[in-house]
Design a protein around this motif. Structure first.
Motif, PDB file in Angstrom:
ATOM      1  N   GLU A   9      -5.288 -10.016   1.077  1.00 49.49           N
ATOM      2  CA  GLU A   9      -5.053  -8.686   1.651  1.00 49.49           C
ATOM      3  C   GLU A   9      -3.950  -8.745   2.710  1.00 49.49           C
ATOM      4  O   GLU A   9      -3.993  -9.568   3.620  1.00 49.49           O
ATOM      5  CB  GLU A   9      -6.343  -8.175   2.273  1.00 49.49           C
ATOM      6  N   CYS A  12      -1.062  -4.549   7.956  1.00 47.97           N
ATOM      7  CA  CYS A  12       0.088  -4.139   8.755  1.00 47.97           C
ATOM      8  C   CYS A  12      -0.034  -4.705  10.174  1.00 47.97           C
ATOM      9  O   CYS A  12      -1.074  -4.536  10.823  1.00 47.97           O
ATOM     10  CB  CYS A  12       0.170  -2.620   8.807  1.00 47.97           C
ATOM     11  N   SER A  17      -3.652  -1.458   9.294  1.00 51.40           N
ATOM     12  CA  SER A  17      -4.066  -0.889   8.014  1.00 51.40           C
ATOM     13  C   SER A  17      -3.875  -1.886   6.879  1.00 51.40           C
ATOM     14  O   SER A  17      -2.919  -2.656   6.866  1.00 51.40           O
ATOM     15  CB  SER A  17      -3.244   0.369   7.721  1.00 51.40           C
ATOM     16  N   SER A  18      -4.797  -1.874   5.922  1.00 51.41           N
ATOM     17  CA  SER A  18      -4.646  -2.712   4.732  1.00 51.41           C
ATOM     18  C   SER A  18      -4.076  -1.901   3.569  1.00 51.41           C
ATOM     19  O   SER A  18      -3.981  -2.411   2.456  1.00 51.41           O
ATOM     20  CB  SER A  18      -5.990  -3.331   4.351  1.00 51.41           C
ATOM     21  N   GLU A  19      -3.697  -0.667   3.829  1.00 49.20           N
ATOM     22  CA  GLU A  19      -3.071   0.195   2.813  1.00 49.20           C
ATOM     23  C   GLU A  19      -1.579  -0.113   2.765  1.00 49.20           C
ATOM     24  O   GLU A  19      -0.745   0.664   3.229  1.00 49.20           O
ATOM     25  CB  GLU A  19      -3.310   1.674   3.150  1.00 49.20           C
ATOM     26  N   THR A  20      -1.241  -1.280   2.220  1.00 46.69           N
ATOM     27  CA  THR A  20       0.143  -1.732   2.170  1.00 46.69           C
ATOM     28  C   THR A  20       0.575  -1.972   0.734  1.00 46.69           C
ATOM     29  O   THR A  20      -0.246  -2.290  -0.127  1.00 46.69           O
ATOM     30  CB  THR A  20       0.326  -3.032   2.978  1.00 46.69           C
ATOM     31  N   ASP A  21       1.860  -1.807   0.482  1.00 52.30           N
ATOM     32  CA  ASP A  21       2.448  -2.042  -0.832  1.00 52.30           C
ATOM     33  C   ASP A  21       3.641  -2.966  -0.674  1.00 52.30           C
ATOM     34  O   ASP A  21       4.397  -2.849   0.293  1.00 52.30           O
ATOM     35  CB  ASP A  21       2.954  -0.730  -1.453  1.00 52.30           C
ATOM     36  N   TYR A  35       7.092  -5.488   2.919  1.00 50.17           N
ATOM     37  CA  TYR A  35       5.976  -4.601   2.612  1.00 50.17           C
ATOM     38  C   TYR A  35       6.165  -3.248   3.287  1.00 50.17           C
ATOM     39  O   TYR A  35       6.866  -3.137   4.286  1.00 50.17           O
ATOM     40  CB  TYR A  35       4.649  -5.212   3.103  1.00 50.17           C
ATOM     41  N   CYS A  37       3.844  -0.041   4.880  1.00 43.96           N
ATOM     42  CA  CYS A  37       2.518   0.389   5.313  1.00 43.96           C
ATOM     43  C   CYS A  37       2.373   1.893   5.095  1.00 43.96           C
ATOM     44  O   CYS A  37       3.159   2.684   5.618  1.00 43.96           O
ATOM     45  CB  CYS A  37       2.307   0.063   6.795  1.00 43.96           C
ATOM     46  N   ASN A  38       1.373   2.277   4.315  1.00 44.93           N
ATOM     47  CA  ASN A  38       1.105   3.689   4.070  1.00 44.93           C
ATOM     48  C   ASN A  38       0.368   4.342   5.239  1.00 44.93           C
ATOM     49  O   ASN A  38       0.311   5.563   5.333  1.00 44.93           O
ATOM     50  CB  ASN A  38       0.287   3.850   2.783  1.00 44.93           C
ATOM     51  N   GLY A  39      -0.178   3.524   6.141  1.00 41.18           N
ATOM     52  CA  GLY A  39      -0.896   4.054   7.296  1.00 41.18           C
ATOM     53  C   GLY A  39       0.034   4.571   8.373  1.00 41.18           C
ATOM     54  O   GLY A  39      -0.142   5.675   8.895  1.00 41.18           O
ATOM     55  N   ASN A  41       3.617   4.279   7.967  1.00 38.37           N
ATOM     56  CA  ASN A  41       4.933   4.481   7.347  1.00 38.37           C
ATOM     57  C   ASN A  41       6.000   3.541   7.908  1.00 38.37           C
ATOM     58  O   ASN A  41       7.107   3.947   8.202  1.00 38.37           O
ATOM     59  CB  ASN A  41       5.376   5.938   7.512  1.00 38.37           C
TER      60      ASN A  41
END
Length: 57
Positions: A9, A12, A17-21, A35, A37-39, A41
């Motif tokens: 995992e 960020c 946040s673990s909502e990363t792509d 990467y 971070c969607n948390g 931006n």
């Protein structure tokens, strides 16, 4: 191309946040991955490390 599924995992470093792509396989250096971070931006880089010691012979 999303290789982040094979990575542990990715969190960020700015907001936690673990909502990363994975944005890019290479960042500012060949030894880094980029990467997003969607948390919060934010784009950040992570050092590639496979856990193996380099052969120094």
């Amino acid at each position: 191309m999303d290789d982040s599924a094979s990575d542990p995992e990715v969190v960020c470093p700015f907001c936690g946040s673990s909502e990363t792509d994975q944005e890019s396989a290479f960042g500012s250096e060949i030894s880094k991955t980029q990467y997003y971070c969607n948390g919060c931006n934010t784009v950040f880089e992570r050092i590639k490390f496979d856990g193996k010691q380099p052969d120094t012979r």
